[in-house]
Design a protein around this motif. Sequence first.
Motif: not given
Length: 303
Positions: A57-58, A130-139, A174-178
Amino acid sequence: MNFAQLLFPDFSLILIGYLLCRFTALDRKVWEPIESLVYYFLFPVLLFQSIVKSPLDLGATSSLMAAGFTLGLLGIGLSYSLPHWPWLGKRLDVRLHAASAQIGFRFNSFIALALADKVAGPQGLQLIAVIIGVCVPLFNVGAVWPMARHAQKHFVGELLRNPLIIGTASGLVANLLGFQIPVWLEPTVSRIGQASLALGLMAAGAGMQLGSLHAAKTLGVAVLAVKHLGMPLMALGLSRLFQLDATQTTVLLMFSAVPTASSCYVLAARMGYNGPYVAGLVTLSTLLGMVSLPFAIGVLNAL
């Protein structure tokens, strides 16, 4: 909450891998292909599943996303800055730092997911997703970049071929596309995820040489201090800066204090660095999590 009991299964798997590799016929020749299986298949599937199964839920979590992303940037920056500190920099091996800097900011997503439900219930699971989705690519970018640079490998090429980044990016899309994993496929995917946890931790133990930590004790202390002291303190400040509510603050503090990712060792070993040294740091980080988690969730959260 008994944090020692929660972390014991992970640490025991690392210990089992170490004992099997050192005292049985299951030596390094057996564990090297297992490392490849974990890195190229099992971990990417687990990352994809972890992100897809919890809808993002952005709108409602934009402040938490910003705080998590900022925390990641600060952790990466602090870890990278260690060789440039006046007294500390002269005592660090540059190549060894490139492999172990990731210890300072990456996190064990399995422990984070297990803790979130206990700390904040179903809402906690959604927030940690939410945090995992944001941080995993960055990390993952932060972990690959210094090793690719010092190994004189093409950075963009390494990122595009990195299976952890591929698994994370495809999961986000995939998440954002539902997209939802079909019910009939969920048991298989879940078992792959469980296998990645067990084999990844045991592979870290199999590659571990605790004696190698003596070669760079100063570096080990520095990166572990960033992870288990610097990250929680920065998380507290960011929770105030972004005006997070009580539940979001608790989840962010928990996220900042969990032990580092077991895949740190796999990544370092696959890219030709000192895997045993990194595996030793992963082990110490798992132990330190028993201290940093109560410190972050109990002490800092009460301030």
